[in-house]
Design a protein around this motif. Structure first.
Motif, short mmCIF file in Angstrom:
data_model
loop_
_atom_site.label_atom_id
_atom_site.label_comp_id
_atom_site.label_asym_id
_atom_site.label_seq_id
_atom_site.Cartn_x
_atom_site.Cartn_y
_atom_site.Cartn_z
N VAL A 127 -2.11 4.59 -2.49
CA VAL A 127 -2.73 3.55 -3.31
C VAL A 127 -1.72 2.44 -3.55
O VAL A 127 -0.50 2.67 -3.52
CB VAL A 127 -3.20 4.13 -4.66
N PHE A 178 0.85 -1.19 0.00
CA PHE A 178 0.00 0.00 0.00
C PHE A 178 0.89 1.24 0.00
O PHE A 178 1.28 1.76 1.04
CB PHE A 178 -0.94 -0.02 1.21
N VAL A 184 -1.04 1.88 5.93
CA VAL A 184 -1.43 2.22 4.55
C VAL A 184 -0.91 3.61 4.23
O VAL A 184 -1.30 4.60 4.87
CB VAL A 184 -2.97 2.15 4.39
N VAL A 225 -6.31 5.26 -0.19
CA VAL A 225 -6.37 4.34 -1.33
C VAL A 225 -7.52 4.69 -2.27
O VAL A 225 -7.50 4.31 -3.44
CB VAL A 225 -6.51 2.87 -0.86
N VAL A 232 -7.20 -2.62 -3.24
CA VAL A 232 -7.99 -1.44 -2.91
C VAL A 232 -9.29 -1.85 -2.22
O VAL A 232 -9.69 -1.26 -1.20
CB VAL A 232 -8.28 -0.60 -4.17
N SER A 272 -8.64 -2.98 1.43
CA SER A 272 -8.38 -1.88 2.37
C SER A 272 -9.63 -1.04 2.62
O SER A 272 -9.87 -0.60 3.75
CB SER A 272 -7.24 -1.00 1.83
#
Length: 429
Positions: free
Chosen positions: A338, A213, A335, A391, A358, A361
């Motif tokens: 993206v 991430f 995180v 993200v 994606v 998360s």
């Protein structure tokens, strides 16, 4: 001798149409015929169907001739036909493509695709544009796509090669549905991920984690980051960590390189990858991380794991008992951006890896944020919402939860959520 010859001929006349009838039923059952049969394009399955239908029709006429005609003269006419070598050579064609459809539909969804040089650049670019658009739509719909098979990945690679000299952005207008060769791979892109409660890989004891991430990095438990001299070394390690069930040199080279590279170049990248991993753990040998093999296999040590596996298992534990929130909140706090930010890993976008990461998360962020808001744990709430918006900036549900939290804070006498977090207080229900 004449009796044996007649017996063999009779068996052939029965066996060939029986086989053709079985193949027609099998292809219809497996839904191998796609599109319109008599459209301007025809794939190998449709051609094979026509061949089997022709065999069945010819056999039916022969049987009718034998049953209603004069038996002896009709039999002699049939025997004169079947004794011709060209007749048996033509009939044998129904057995030659057996390998194309003897497996299950899943493993051969990309059969019938043309080679890179045959597929037109406009169609290939249109297919790539469609795949990338569907990946974005799958994120918006929160629908995790299934992993592509090796055959499907090879087909996507062929499409990429064909589309190199065509603008992908301008290829959206191509009518892909009239091109049966690309319909199957588009179906594979839309195939949903099967329901699963646990990850295939069970986390026991890990030494290194590949963080996906954001820009990919490899860290040990102490937070030390691996250094690689070659950019491709990190990409290869990332690919191997995500594709353990297909960790082969040929598969990695197909996914990562548009053009073939020499064995010496690939060996240099593998050596640099081993060196970078070994520097993080001085007690382990280089071959402990990526064992030396003299085959196509390129296994990665199970002590190397990816952070999406840690997040998925922490989410599973949290779903069973919300008191187990520490691990999932910590996973969300790591995180950074993206998935694969700052890279050009086209294989991750096309095969659905980025989409699945994606969605994972966002799912974790939403579930933790909802729980934290109801429990008044604003620190966990802010961590979850921040991770989700990193993200997927502008995610409507997360923004709505953020506004709801602000309203609660306003009703409680606070102006901003961040002020509540900084004070270490908990928001009342």
């Amino acid at each position: 001798m004449n009796r044996i010859q007649r017996l063999g001929t009779f068996c052939g006349l029965v066996a060939i149409p029986t086989w053709s009838l079985y193949q027609v039923i099998l292809m219809v059952y497996q839904d191998a015929i796609i599109g319109t049969l008599f459209d301007e394009t025809i794939n190998s399955f449709e051609l094979l169907l026509l061949l089997h239908v022709l065999v069945l029709t010819t056999s039916l006429l022969m049987f009718q001739l034998l049953s209603v005609g004069r038996s002896h003269s009709a039999l002699r006419s049939v025997l004169r036909i079947v004794k011709q070598p060209m007749t048996w050579l033509s009939a044998s064609l129904v057995f030659s493509p057996l390998i194309q459809h003897s497996s299950s539909p899943t493993t051969n969804q990309t059969e019938g695709f043309p080679a890179a040089g045959v597929l037109s650049p406009a169609i290939a670019a249109g297919a790539l544009a469609h795949i990338l658009r569907r990946r974005r739509e799958q994120i918006q719909q929160m629908m995790s796509p299934d992993r592509l098979t090796l055959n499907e990945l090879q087909t996507v690679e062929q499409i990429q090669l064909s589309a190199q000299n065509c603008e992908v952005s301008g290829a959206e207008v191509v009518d892909l549905m009239n091109n049966s060769e690309v319909v199957q791979v588009l179906r594979a892109v839309d195939r949903p991920l099967p329901d699963q409660t646990t990850q295939d890989m069970v986390v026991t004891e890990w030494a290194l984690v590949v963080k996906l991430f954001g820009y990919p990095v490899v860290e040990n438990a102490a937070g030390d980051i691996a250094q690689f001299r070659k950019r491709r070394s990190l990409e290869l390690l990332t690919w191997l960590a995500l594709n353990r069930d297909r960790s082969r040199r040929s598969a990695a080279r197909t996914a990562m390189w548009d053009l073939d590279i020499t064995d010496s170049t690939f060996s240099t990248i593998v050596s640099d990858m081993r060196r970078g991993l070994a520097e993080l753990d001085q007690q382990a040998r280089r071959s402990d991380w990526v064992p030396t093999t003299y085959s196509d296999e390129l296994p990665l040590s199970i002590r190397v794991i990816t952070d999406d596996v840690l997040m998925a298992q922490a989410l599973e534990s949290f779903r069973k008992d919300s008191s187990n929130s520490f691990e999932i909140v910590r996973a969300l706090s790591h995180v950074r951006d993206v998935p694969f930010a700052g890279t050009s890993y086209s294989w991750a976008d096309l095969d659905g890896t980025t989409t699945r990461l994606v969605i994972l998360s966002i799912t974790a962020a939403l579930e933790v944020a909802l729980w934290a808001l109801s429990a008044g744990d604003m620190a966990a709430f802010e961590t979850a919402v921040t991770a989700g918006l990193r993200v997927f900036p502008g995610h409507e549900e997360l923004l709505a939860l953020q506004n709801e939290a602000k309203l609660r804070c306003h009703d409680s006498g606070f102006r901003f959520v961040s002020r509540q977090i900084c004070s270490g207080e908990r928001l009342p229900n």
